[in-house]
Design a protein around this motif. Structure first.
Motif, PDB file in Angstrom:
ATOM      1  N   VAL A  47       0.806  -1.225   0.000  1.00  0.00           N
ATOM      2  CA  VAL A  47       0.000   0.000   0.000  1.00  0.00           C
ATOM      3  C   VAL A  47       0.834   1.266   0.000  1.00  0.00           C
ATOM      4  N   ASP A  48       2.106   1.193   0.387  1.00  0.00           N
ATOM      5  CA  ASP A  48       2.942   2.395   0.394  1.00  0.00           C
ATOM      6  C   ASP A  48       3.241   2.902  -1.009  1.00  0.00           C
ATOM      7  N   ARG A  49       3.239   2.017  -1.993  1.00  0.00           N
ATOM      8  CA  ARG A  49       3.615   2.429  -3.342  1.00  0.00           C
ATOM      9  C   ARG A  49       2.483   2.232  -4.353  1.00  0.00           C
ATOM     10  N   LEU A  50       1.355   1.804  -3.901  1.00  0.00           N
ATOM     11  CA  LEU A  50       0.253   1.424  -4.784  1.00  0.00           C
ATOM     12  C   LEU A  50      -0.439   2.627  -5.412  1.00  0.00           C
ATOM     13  N   ALA A  61      -6.038   3.082   1.846  1.00  0.00           N
ATOM     14  CA  ALA A  61      -5.357   4.189   2.529  1.00  0.00           C
ATOM     15  C   ALA A  61      -5.372   3.989   4.036  1.00  0.00           C
ATOM     16  N   ILE A  62      -6.352   3.240   4.526  1.00  0.00           N
ATOM     17  CA  ILE A  62      -6.409   2.922   5.954  1.00  0.00           C
ATOM     18  C   ILE A  62      -5.186   2.109   6.353  1.00  0.00           C
ATOM     19  N   LYS A  63      -4.768   1.200   5.483  1.00  0.00           N
ATOM     20  CA  LYS A  63      -3.593   0.386   5.779  1.00  0.00           C
ATOM     21  C   LYS A  63      -2.327   1.240   5.830  1.00  0.00           C
ATOM     22  N   VAL A  64      -2.281   2.300   5.018  1.00  0.00           N
ATOM     23  CA  VAL A  64      -1.150   3.228   5.061  1.00  0.00           C
ATOM     24  C   VAL A  64      -1.088   3.906   6.426  1.00  0.00           C
ATOM     25  N   PRO A  76       8.461  -3.084  16.337  1.00  0.00           N
ATOM     26  CA  PRO A  76       9.088  -3.949  15.322  1.00  0.00           C
ATOM     27  C   PRO A  76       8.018  -4.652  14.491  1.00  0.00           C
ATOM     28  N   PHE A  77       8.190  -4.668  13.189  1.00  0.00           N
ATOM     29  CA  PHE A  77       7.119  -5.144  12.314  1.00  0.00           C
ATOM     30  C   PHE A  77       7.650  -5.963  11.156  1.00  0.00           C
ATOM     31  N   THR A  78       6.714  -6.667  10.526  1.00  0.00           N
ATOM     32  CA  THR A  78       6.880  -7.192   9.174  1.00  0.00           C
ATOM     33  C   THR A  78       5.550  -6.967   8.467  1.00  0.00           C
ATOM     34  N   PHE A  79       5.579  -6.288   7.327  1.00  0.00           N
ATOM     35  CA  PHE A  79       4.378  -6.094   6.518  1.00  0.00           C
ATOM     36  C   PHE A  79       4.385  -7.146   5.415  1.00  0.00           C
ATOM     37  N   VAL A  80       3.293  -7.872   5.273  1.00  0.00           N
ATOM     38  CA  VAL A  80       3.227  -8.939   4.272  1.00  0.00           C
ATOM     39  C   VAL A  80       2.448  -8.473   3.043  1.00  0.00           C
TER      40      VAL A  80
END
Length: 238
Positions: A47-50, A61-64, A76-80
């Motif tokens: 979603v950051d580059r979509l 945009a909610i996911k952003v 600390p994260f991992t976005f899938v």
């Protein structure tokens, strides 16, 4: 939260509750103070580059905003980013307004040559679990791009025709017609047409290379995973 050290979320599918639910989880993680990794509820496009049209644009945009909140809190994260779900798109050969694979004719968005990526949901889960305590995926985007599952709609239809020993009439739907579908069809189809437009016409699952400073590719990291290929997945519909 104090009893766990890794949180994988699959909540918040509905746009009206997603931000609230994920924000509540983020607050609980911050309060617990012992979480080693958080996987927010994403499992789709990056979603950051979509680049995508409404009404899907507002939903994603909610996911952003959720990503921004995670980074702001230093969690600390991992976005899938797992691209297109097999259970939805392969079960209908990429048709938007169908629920099964058609017997006679198939509607192909655009020219049918744009490559997209299909991933079985079980494989999404497998890769996420493997990444959960892997330092290589810490604070990174985990892109799931299995090589055998990168194909165009034309290739997908041809594969099905070969398996089924049949020939489907191919009706090509221009981008202009798809835009009209987004604006004119009843709910819930505009959202799914927007998602499909981004993938099947604009190539938003495949039109970029992974930036190694922010992302890694799952099937390259975990070569031991025998993921379900598009070819094998289609067998269940024969």
């Amino acid at each position: 939260m104090k009893k766990v050290d890794i949180v994988i979320s699959a909540l918040g599918h509905e746009p009206s509750t997603q931000l609230e639910e994920q924000t509540r989880i983020i607050s609980a993680i911050k309060e617990a103070g012992n979480i080693k990794r958080f996987f927010p509820s994403e499992f789709g496009y990056d979603v950051d580059r979509l680049q995508i049209l409404e009404p899907a644009k507002s939903v994603l945009a909610i996911k952003v905003k959720i990503r921004e909140a995670i980074r702001k809190e230093g969690i600390p994260f991992t976005f899938v980013s797992s691209n297109f779900c097999c259970s939805y798109f392969l079960s209908r050969l990429g048709q938007v307004e169908e629920t099964t694979i058609p017997d006679e004719r198939v509607f192909i968005l655009g020219d049918g040559n744009t490559k997209v990526i299909f991933v079985d949901e079980h494989d999404m889960a497998t890769y996420a679990i493997k990444a959960a305590d892997d330092e290589r995926t810490l604070n990174k985007i985990l892109y799931i791009r299995p090589t055998a599952n990168i194909c165009s709609l034309n290739e997908l239809v041809s594969l099905w025709e070969e398996k089924k020993r049949t020939t489907l009439e191919r009706i090509y739907v221009s981008e202009e017609e798809v835009l009209n579908k987004i604006n004119e069809t009843s709910e819930p189809w505009p959202f799914f047409y927007a998602i499909s437009h981004a993938g099947f016409i604009k190539g938003e699952t495949t039109n970029f290379d992974i930036d190694s400073s922010i992302g890694v590719e799952a099937s390259q990291l975990y070569t031991d995973v025998k993921y379900t290929t598009v070819e094998k997945y289609l067998n269940r519909f024969l």
